[in-house]
Design an enzyme around this catalytic site. Structure first.
Site, PDB file in Angstrom:
ATOM      1  N   SER A  48       0.791  -1.229   0.000  1.00 15.53           N
ATOM      2  CA  SER A  48       0.000   0.000   0.000  1.00 15.53           C
ATOM      3  C   SER A  48       0.824   1.279   0.000  1.00 15.53           C
ATOM      4  CB  SER A  48      -0.967   0.002   1.179  1.00 15.53           C
ATOM      5  OG  SER A  48      -0.279  -0.199   2.382  1.00 15.53           O
ATOM      6  N   HIS A  93      -5.460  -3.903  -2.198  1.00 12.60           N
ATOM      7  CA  HIS A  93      -5.205  -2.859  -3.195  1.00 12.60           C
ATOM      8  C   HIS A  93      -5.106  -3.423  -4.603  1.00 12.60           C
ATOM      9  CE1 HIS A  93      -4.636   0.717  -0.723  1.00 12.60           C
ATOM     10  NE2 HIS A  93      -4.090  -0.075   0.175  1.00 12.60           N
ATOM     11  N   LYS A 147     -12.469  -0.705  -0.926  1.00 11.27           N
ATOM     12  CA  LYS A 147     -11.637   0.036  -1.882  1.00 11.27           C
ATOM     13  C   LYS A 147     -12.302  -0.060  -3.270  1.00 11.27           C
ATOM     14  CE  LYS A 147      -7.527  -0.991   0.926  1.00 11.27           C
ATOM     15  NZ  LYS A 147      -7.582   0.113   1.893  1.00 11.27           N
TER      16      LYS A 147
HETATM   17  N1  PLP Z   1      -4.984  -4.907   3.940  1.00 10.47           N
HETATM   18  C1  PLP Z   1      -4.361  -3.980   3.208  1.00 10.47           C
HETATM   19  C2  PLP Z   1      -3.219  -4.387   2.351  1.00 10.47           C
HETATM   20  C3  PLP Z   1      -4.800  -2.647   3.233  1.00 10.47           C
HETATM   21  O1  PLP Z   1      -4.167  -1.705   2.518  1.00 10.47           O
HETATM   22  C4  PLP Z   1      -5.909  -2.301   4.033  1.00 10.47           C
HETATM   23  C5  PLP Z   1      -6.423  -0.911   4.126  1.00 10.47           C
HETATM   24  O2  PLP Z   1      -5.756   0.061   4.008  1.00 10.47           O
HETATM   25  C6  PLP Z   1      -6.500  -3.297   4.785  1.00 10.47           C
HETATM   26  C7  PLP Z   1      -6.032  -4.588   4.712  1.00 10.47           C
HETATM   27  C8  PLP Z   1      -7.678  -2.987   5.673  1.00 10.47           C
HETATM   28  O3  PLP Z   1      -8.823  -2.958   4.901  1.00 10.47           O
HETATM   29  P1  PLP Z   1     -10.225  -2.523   5.556  1.00 10.47           P
HETATM   30  O4  PLP Z   1     -10.350  -1.048   5.382  1.00 10.47           O
HETATM   31  O5  PLP Z   1     -11.252  -3.323   4.832  1.00 10.47           O
HETATM   32  O6  PLP Z   1     -10.133  -2.912   7.002  1.00 10.47           O
END
Ligand code: PLP
Length: 395
Positions: free
Chosen positions: A185, A213, A244
């Site tokens: 990310s 992502h 997302k």
């Molecule tokens: N995993 C990754 C790689 C992320 O970038 C994110 C959010 O930024 C999450 C998990 C968490 O996602 P959620 O907003 O559904 O909790």
């Protein structure tokens, strides 16, 4: 009430302000799209949302939500196994599994929950976890929540020889669980999934890939990094988010073989002790996947816009980290510089976020741009002009 306790908190907050690391919320007053209305700034162009496919204000998805709200009401006021499971959960879970070429899936109220749910279920005494050092915080916390007797190893970011060495050293563990983000990310780079899968096969390890992502962004039809590398149907466990590209409301999932999902249903703490995904979100997420499934050209359109933005930045002397995803990070150095640049850019009605320590290493603070298919080419031109102006002023 303890005066000392509250004074301590005040001091911490004050220190953040002095160091320029204090974060302030911006209040949105309209749907998320290429532009949004934000309190104090009026209309701004959005360059920092995960709304990769522009689904956040998609009319069909909103309508699916409205219908679900009418049909199911607000929610079950219950966890899944007591009386919180709707037929729309089953429909969504079947669709996620079909879309990602797995046998089954299970939804959670976020991917944060999914990661912290599934990791402790998969490993126990006598097992180990091998995790990329740049994995998302929810994976790190998921690893922390696993049984204390689980051995934890961290490999250098995308360093395959380090991963292989750890797998060699981990021969004595019954289950070796390798975990990676599909798209990282903060860097926007892709995991070397082809090599990771080969190593997992060689050393009989189990692989978990977080595609938060990547879903809707990578692969010809938006099935993620796994599709990008031609590995559909070959990954043990996939986690992802509906928060997302798949609509943006929230919610997450684990997709895997039936027995893994069944074990999550039986043992994962967020599904045992916390309410189910609201049915309205399940219905909107289902609609989002159906739209993506029937319009894979949206993914290509996002890529064309990302390439265009990168080209325009380069033409203006700005060189972000290279990458194939829709995350375009411009490294600027110090945290306070990233935050003050983001503020200047915002004053010119372009919304970007500056990220600094501790989210990224000291000295690698950045402006992270995220491209959305909702943006027009004119929006991108305007954004590049604004970024260039602020970039030149702060050189
Ligand atoms: N995993 C990754 C790689 C992320 O970038 C994110 C959010 O930024 C999450 C998990 C968490 O996602 P959620 O907003 O559904 O909790």
């Amino acid at each position: 009430m303890s005066k000392k306790f509250y004074e301590g908190i005040e001091k911490k907050l004050e220190e953040m302000k002095v160091l320029g690391k204090y974060k302030e919320y911006q209040y949105l007053k309209s749907p998320m799209s290429n532009r949004a209305v934000i309190e104090k700034f009026n209309e701004v162009i959005i360059l920092c949302s995960n709304n990769y496919l522009g689904f956040s204000d998609n009319r069909e998805i909103v309508k699916a939500g409205q219908e679900a709200l009418e049909k199911y009401g607000v929610g079950a006021a219950s966890v899944r196994f007591i009386c919180g499971t709707y037929d729309i959960h089953r429909k969504l879970e079947e669709k996620v599994a079909e879309f990602l070429h797995t046998e089954a899936s299970l939804t959670y109220t976020s991917c944060w929950n999914a990661n912290t749910a599934v990791i402790p279920v998969l490993v126990g005494d006598g097992d180990c976890i091998i995790s990329d050092e740049l994995n998302h915080a929810s994976i790190i916390d998921g690893c922390r929540l696993a049984n204390k007797k689980v051995q934890r190893f961290v490999y250098k970011h995308s360093d395959m020889s380090n991963l292989e060495q750890l797998l060699l050293d981990a021969k004595q563990f019954a289950t070796k669980l390798v975990i990676t983000d599909g798209v990282f990310s903060m860097e926007g780079d892709l995991a070397k999934l082809d090599e990771i899968v080969a190593l997992c096969r060689k050393y009989d390890a189990v692989l978990l890939v977080d595609e938060s992502h990547a879903t809707g962004v990578m692969g010809k039809t938006g099935r993620g990094t796994i599709e990008h590398f031609g590995l559909l149907g070959q990954i043990d466990i996939i986690t992802g988010t509906f928060g997302k590209a798949l609509g943006g409301s929230g919610g997450g999932f684990v997709a895997a073989k039936k027995q893994v999902i069944d074990l999550c249903i039986q043992n994962s703490r967020p599904s045992l002790f916390s309410n189910s995904l609201p049915p309205v979100i399940a219905a909107m997420s289902l609609k989002a996947i159906e739209i993506l499934d029937s319009q894979p050209e949206l993914v290509n359109s996002l890529h064309l816009k990302t390439d265009y933005l990168r080209k325009k930045l380069n033409e203006n002397g700005i060189f972000p980290l290279e990458g194939d995803s829709a995350i375009v990070p411009i490294i600027v150095g110090e945290t306070s510089k990233a935050i003050s640049m983001a503020k200047e850019i915002m004053k010119k009605n372009v919304y970007v976020t500056g990220f600094g320590y501790p989210v990224v290493p000291e000295g690698h603070a950045r402006i992270r741009i995220q491209v959305s298919n909702a943006l027009t080419y004119e929006d991108i031109d305007k954004c590049v002009a604004v970024i260039k102006e602020v970039y030149d002023q702060t050189k």
